[in-house]
Enzyme design. Structure first.
Site, PDB file in Angstrom:
ATOM      1  N   HIS A 121       0.819  -1.225   0.000  1.00 17.30           N
ATOM      2  CA  HIS A 121       0.000   0.000   0.000  1.00 17.30           C
ATOM      3  C   HIS A 121       0.851   1.272   0.000  1.00 17.30           C
ATOM      4  O   HIS A 121       0.298   2.369   0.085  1.00 17.30           O
ATOM      5  CB  HIS A 121      -0.935   0.040   1.211  1.00 17.30           C
ATOM      6  CG  HIS A 121      -1.887  -1.117   1.295  1.00 17.30           C
ATOM      7  ND1 HIS A 121      -2.693  -1.489   0.246  1.00 17.30           N
ATOM      8  CD2 HIS A 121      -2.143  -2.004   2.299  1.00 17.30           C
ATOM      9  CE1 HIS A 121      -3.419  -2.546   0.615  1.00 17.30           C
ATOM     10  NE2 HIS A 121      -3.097  -2.873   1.846  1.00 17.30           N
TER      11      HIS A 121
HETATM   12 ZN   LIG Z   1      -3.646  -7.342   3.376  1.00 25.00          ZN
END
Ligand SMILES: [Zn+2]
Length: 305
Positions: A121
């Site tokens: 992320h």
């Molecule tokens: Zn994850």
């Protein structure tokens, strides 16, 4: 030689009591692999902190500098979700070094597994969702820069979309991003991977494994990567706090065998990272992560790598 496994004691950095990120899992995983005889001490390789210009192949100098110095603003810090400390900076960089070493060992030995990694992320200019620097993206770029590989396939089976990785490589045809994830889950805003396979809530073992089999073999033969980086997040497990899918331990083990045998049988080297996994019961969680190393051991022996 046996399957290379990558670990550093600095993979664990202290967090405040009761923090929801299960930081001790990395050390417990190392200990479980030894205790269960999955690995012996000489099989472990110790990474070093990468030079900051390697991190700079993916991240902006402003972000790297501010994160390492602890001067990110409160909003950027909250988005990461892990309280800043100098030991966490060291942990973050060491784990990136671990994935780079994993990728290098995968190239020389066919298969290698980290005991951390999968911070998918993280974007070039900011971190998000417990991810600070994107180890998968950095490892791909470092090995390309060293001229060790040209084409890299990132297989991201963490239950959350690999949004940072997708964004980083959106205009880079030399790195193919494949993300199979739960459709209604973090991140709220999805990026466009080269191939996204969103899955419905509650999907179980058989449907999951069949879906994977529909895509992976063709992807390998079409793209023909020099290296596969595999994010083996175990958060698709039914017992995961953040997952929303319903895989069992045996489903996860079959998934690892399926991914690794498909790649290795085709002659594609695979560097593996453990990815996400969140459960209140640490022992069950650590066991789930160890399924990757158990499967990798079997494949390593089976194919006499
Ligand atoms: Zn994850």
């Amino acid at each position: 030689m046996d399957l290379p496994i990558i670990y550093h004691p600095d993979y664990v950095a202290p967090l405040p009591e009761g923090h929801r990120f299960p930081m001790p899992k990395f050390r417990h995983l190392y200990e479980l692999l030894l205790a269960d005889g999955v690995a012996y001490p000489e099989q472990f390789h110790t990474p070093e902190r990468p030079p900051s210009d390697w991190i700079g192949l993916v991240h902006t100098p402003e972000y790297v500098q501010a994160y390492c110095a602890g001067t990110l603003d409160a909003k950027a810090q909250r988005r990461i979700g892990l309280p800043w400390s100098p030991t966490l900076v060291n942990r973050t960089c060491t784990a990136v070094g671990g994935t780079i070493l994993t990728a290098q060992l995968a190239l020389s030995q066919g298969l290698a597994c980290n005991t951390a990694g999968g911070t998918h992320h993280a974007f070039p200019g900011y971190g998000s969702g417990f991810c600070i620097f994107n180890d998968l993206a950095i490892a791909a770029r470092v090995l390309q820069q060293m001229d060790l590989v040209h084409k890299v396939l990132i297989v991201d089976l963490d239950v959350h979309q690999g949004d940072g990785t997708a964004f980083i490589f959106q205009n880079d045809p030399s790195v193919f991003t494949f993300s199979m994830h739960c459709e209604v889950n973090f991140p709220g805003t999805k990026q466009k991977s080269d191939l996204d396979v969103p899955l419905p809530v509650g999907m179980e073992d058989d449907a999951y494994l069949q879906t994977l089999a529909q895509y992976l073999p063709d992807l390998l033969s079409d793209f023909q990567p020099d290296l596969v980086l595999y994010d083996a997040g175990v958060d698709p497990h039914a017992g995961d706090r953040l997952g929303k899918l319903a895989l069992t331990d045996s489903g996860i083990f079959c998934r690892e065998m399926q991914v690794l045998s498909t790649c290795v049988a085709g002659g594609y080297p695979v560097g593996c990272v453990i990815g996400g996994g969140y459960a209140d019961e640490l022992n069950s969680l650590v066991y789930r992560h160890s399924l990757l190393h158990r499967a990798a051991n079997e494949i390593y022996c089976q194919y006499r790598l």
